[in-house]
Scaffold this motif. Structure first.
Motif, PDB file in Angstrom:
ATOM      1  N   ASP A 119      -3.198  -3.952   7.238  1.00 37.23           N
ATOM      2  CA  ASP A 119      -3.653  -3.543   5.909  1.00 37.23           C
ATOM      3  C   ASP A 119      -4.703  -4.551   5.469  1.00 37.23           C
ATOM      4  OD1 ASP A 119      -3.326  -1.995   3.329  1.00 37.23           O
ATOM      5  OD2 ASP A 119      -2.858  -4.026   2.642  1.00 37.23           O
ATOM      6  N   SER A 144      -0.133  10.966   3.491  1.00 36.38           N
ATOM      7  CA  SER A 144       0.683  10.980   4.709  1.00 36.38           C
ATOM      8  C   SER A 144       2.155  10.713   4.423  1.00 36.38           C
ATOM      9  CB  SER A 144       0.173   9.927   5.692  1.00 36.38           C
ATOM     10  OG  SER A 144       0.320   8.615   5.156  1.00 36.38           O
ATOM     11  N   ASP A 191       0.417   5.513   0.792  1.00 39.83           N
ATOM     12  CA  ASP A 191      -0.443   6.603   1.247  1.00 39.83           C
ATOM     13  C   ASP A 191       0.277   7.907   0.925  1.00 39.83           C
ATOM     14  OD1 ASP A 191      -1.996   8.498   2.514  1.00 39.83           O
ATOM     15  OD2 ASP A 191      -2.315   7.293   4.315  1.00 39.83           O
ATOM     16  N   GLU A 206       0.845  -1.195   0.000  1.00 43.74           N
ATOM     17  CA  GLU A 206       0.000   0.000   0.000  1.00 43.74           C
ATOM     18  C   GLU A 206       0.878   1.242   0.000  1.00 43.74           C
ATOM     19  OE1 GLU A 206      -2.910   1.852  -0.835  1.00 43.74           O
ATOM     20  OE2 GLU A 206      -3.605  -0.097  -0.083  1.00 43.74           O
TER      21      GLU A 206
END
Length: 248
Positions: free
Chosen positions: A104, A57, A54, A52
């Motif tokens: 996750d 962030s 992000d 993953e």
């Protein structure tokens, strides 16, 4: 021109622009490219995947390590290096932060900040042709010193090297830099060819229980080189023909 050759190998460059780093990490994530993880002062190599990203962030998430003993060193904050290969490009970066264990989609994963610097090295300088499973190929790696031997099928090939598929996890048995000088290559419609190969990289794919090995042809005999060039040209022509057909 369709499927034309690239510009050849380029010197490594350091990528520091956040948007470019994000783009490269996204490409690794989308291709489900295996990551090789090496801790400083430790000889063992581990494998993982980006599960993953992000971008809001600035955090990335990687899967638990294989073998699992590396998970402890990661959470203890030992510095480690990540290597990945994507379409002839070697990507490399460092982490010195302790990873946090997070979930996750219900599965544990390690969260780390995006690297602030990433090394980008264009290694490939020749057209590389995919070899379909229906094409009869075989490469037997034979070590001249200790008689070790491994055999598998080609995944792709260029005039300078190839990628080999081997059954099982061979990460410890095959080390980058090793040379197998008495190897033999079987291409479709060609005799058995003598070739020396050098291991450049290898990754284990747990889902298929197979190891993919990147190899460089080391000073092949002239007759071997001619057969390789002919085979690559044949595959390239077929790829161009199929690509043209897909346009209509």
């Amino acid at each position: 021109m369709l499927l034309e050759q690239g510009l050849g190998p380029q010197p490594p460059r350091e990528v520091t622009a956040p948007l470019e780093i994000q783009s490269l990490l996204k490409a690794l994530h989308a291709a489900r490219t295996p990551l090789e993880v090496r801790f400083e002062e430790r000889a063992q190599t581990f494998q993982s995947y980006l599960v993953e990203l992000d971008t809001a962030s600035g955090m990335l998430y990687i899967d638990e390590l294989i073998p699992s003993v590396g998970d402890k060193w990661m959470t203890q904050g030992e510095s480690f290096r990540v290597d990945a290969w994507l379409d002839g490009v070697h990507l490399r970066w460092q982490h010195s932060d302790a990873a946090q264990v997070e979930l996750d989609d219900g599965a544990p994963a390690f969260s780390l900040p995006f690297p602030t610097q990433l090394t980008y090295h264009q290694r490939r300088g020749a057209y590389r042709a995919t070899v379909q499973r229906s094409i009869d190929t075989r490469l037997e790696l034979v070590h001249s010193a200790d008689k070790r031997a491994f055999a598998g099928e080609l995944l792709d090939i260029s005039v300078t090297g190839c990628k080999l598929r081997l059954a099982g996890n061979q990460l410890q048995a095959l080390q980058p830099g090793e040379r197998y000088e008495r190897s033999q290559l079987q291409l479709e419609d060609s005799p058995l060819l003598d070739v020396a190969v050098e291991i450049r990289h290898r990754t284990y794919h747990e889902a298929g229980d197979e190891t993919h090995v990147g190899l460089h042809f080391h000073q092949p005999p002239a007759v071997t080189q001619r057969h390789i060039e002919r085979f690559v040209t044949q595959l390239q022509r077929e790829a161009r023909r199929q690509a043209r057909e897909d346009l209509f």
